[in-house]
Design a protein around this motif. Structure first.
Motif, short mmCIF file in Angstrom:
data_model
loop_
_atom_site.label_atom_id
_atom_site.label_comp_id
_atom_site.label_asym_id
_atom_site.label_seq_id
_atom_site.Cartn_x
_atom_site.Cartn_y
_atom_site.Cartn_z
N GLN A 90 -49.73 -29.00 31.30
CA GLN A 90 -48.71 -28.18 31.96
C GLN A 90 -47.43 -28.09 31.14
O GLN A 90 -46.75 -27.07 31.14
N ILE A 154 -39.77 -15.19 35.83
CA ILE A 154 -41.19 -14.89 35.98
C ILE A 154 -42.03 -15.86 35.17
O ILE A 154 -43.09 -16.32 35.61
N TYR A 157 -42.29 -18.90 37.19
CA TYR A 157 -43.25 -18.69 38.29
C TYR A 157 -44.68 -18.85 37.79
O TYR A 157 -45.51 -19.49 38.45
N THR A 158 -44.99 -18.30 36.61
CA THR A 158 -46.36 -18.41 36.10
C THR A 158 -46.71 -19.86 35.77
O THR A 158 -47.87 -20.26 35.89
N CYS A 159 -45.71 -20.65 35.37
CA CYS A 159 -45.95 -22.09 35.13
C CYS A 159 -46.26 -22.81 36.44
O CYS A 159 -47.20 -23.60 36.52
N LEU A 160 -45.43 -22.54 37.43
CA LEU A 160 -45.57 -23.23 38.71
C LEU A 160 -46.84 -22.82 39.45
O LEU A 160 -47.40 -23.61 40.20
N LYS A 161 -47.27 -21.60 39.22
CA LYS A 161 -48.50 -21.09 39.85
C LYS A 161 -49.72 -21.87 39.35
O LYS A 161 -50.69 -22.05 40.08
N GLY A 162 -49.66 -22.32 38.10
CA GLY A 162 -50.74 -23.14 37.55
C GLY A 162 -52.01 -22.38 37.18
O GLY A 162 -53.05 -22.98 36.98
N ASN A 163 -51.89 -21.08 37.04
CA ASN A 163 -53.03 -20.25 36.66
C ASN A 163 -52.88 -19.87 35.19
O ASN A 163 -52.03 -19.05 34.84
N LEU A 166 -53.07 -16.10 34.34
CA LEU A 166 -51.86 -15.38 34.72
C LEU A 166 -50.73 -15.69 33.75
O LEU A 166 -50.01 -14.80 33.30
N TRP A 167 -50.57 -16.98 33.41
CA TRP A 167 -49.54 -17.40 32.47
C TRP A 167 -49.71 -16.68 31.13
O TRP A 167 -48.76 -16.16 30.56
N TYR A 170 -48.96 -12.79 31.40
CA TYR A 170 -47.55 -12.42 31.45
C TYR A 170 -46.84 -12.80 30.15
O TYR A 170 -46.22 -11.96 29.50
#
Length: 196
Positions: A90, A154, A157-163, A166-167, A170
Motif C-alpha cells: 500500500q 482523487i 481516494y484511489t489509494c484508500l479504495k485499495g483497488n 482503479l489506482w 487513474y
C-alpha cells in the motif's frame, strides 16, 4: 573526431535523464506490473534504485525545481524503502499523492513569495514580462494549485479504495490526460492573452 557532436558524458547524461523521466511517468504501470509479477520484495529494491539514481542526477532549470525534484525522489525513496521493510504494498500507492502535495506546496508557496513559479518559468524565455503577463502567470499558478488539490484528492481516494486496477487507471492514465488537457487549455488561453 567530429567537433559538432556533444561530449559522450553529455549524451549519457541526456539519455539517463530521458530514461528516468520515462520510468517515473510509467510509475503506476510499473508498480501494477511489478506487484502482480514479482511482489514487493523485488519491486521495492528496484524502485529504491530508481529513486536513488533520480536523487543523484536530477537538475532543474530553477533552484526551486531542483529542490522539488530531489524532494520527490526522496519521498519515492522513503515510500519504497518503507514498503520493502514492512512488506506493505500500500505504501507504494501513495507516491502520486505525495507528488501532488509537493507540487501544491511549491506552487502555493510561490504565490506568497513573489514571483510565482509560473512567472519565473515564463521569464526564462521572456525576461521582460508585461504587467498583464505577470497577472496571467499568477492566475495560472493559482489554477495549477487547484488542480493539484483535485488530482491529489482523487489519487488519495484511489489509494484508500485499495483497488490496484482503479489506482493504475487513474494515476497511470486519467491523471496524465487531465494534465495534458490543462496544459492544452492554458496554451490556447495564453495565445489569446498575448494577442490582446
Amino acid at each position: 573526431m567530429n567537433q559538432d557532436r556533444p561530449p559522450r558524458s553529455f549524451r549519457l547524461n541526456t539519455l539517463l535523464h530521458v530514461l528516468m523521466v520515462l520510468v517515473l511517468i510509467a510509475y503506476p504501470l510499473a508498480v501494477n506490473f511489478g506487484l502482480k509479477k514479482w511482489g514487493v520484495e523485488i519491486l521495492a529494491p528496484l524502485l529504491i534504485a530508481v529513486f536513488l539514481l533520480r536523487l543523484l542526477t536530477f537538475r532543474g532549470k530553477l533552484s526551486q525545481l531542483t529542490a522539488l525534484g530531489k524532494s520527490i525522489a526522496i519521498t519515492g525513496l522513503l515510500l519504497a524503502a518503507a514498503s520493502g521493510l514492512l512488506h506493505e504494498t500500500q505504501m507504494l500507492l501513495y507516491y502520486p499523492v505525495a507528488v501532488n502535495g509537493l507540487l501544491l506546496l511549491l506552487f502555493g508557496y510561490s504565490l506568497f513569495s513573489s514571483p510565482p513559479i509560473i512567472e519565473r518559468l515564463a521569464r526564462l524565455t521572456e525576461p521582460d514580462l508585461s504587467p498583464q503577463g505577470v497577472r496571467y502567470t499568477r492566475r495560472v499558478t493559482q489554477v495549477w494549485c487547484l488542480f493539484f488539490i483535485f488530482n491529489g484528492g482523487i489519487a488519495l481516494y484511489t489509494c484508500l479504495k485499495g483497488n490496484l486496477a482503479l489506482w493504475t487507471f487513474y494515476n497511470g492514465g486519467v491523471s496524465y490526460l487531465l494534465i495534458g488537457l490543462l496544459m492544452g487549455i492554458e496554451w490556447i488561453v495564453r495565445k489569446r492573452v498575448r494577442k490582446t
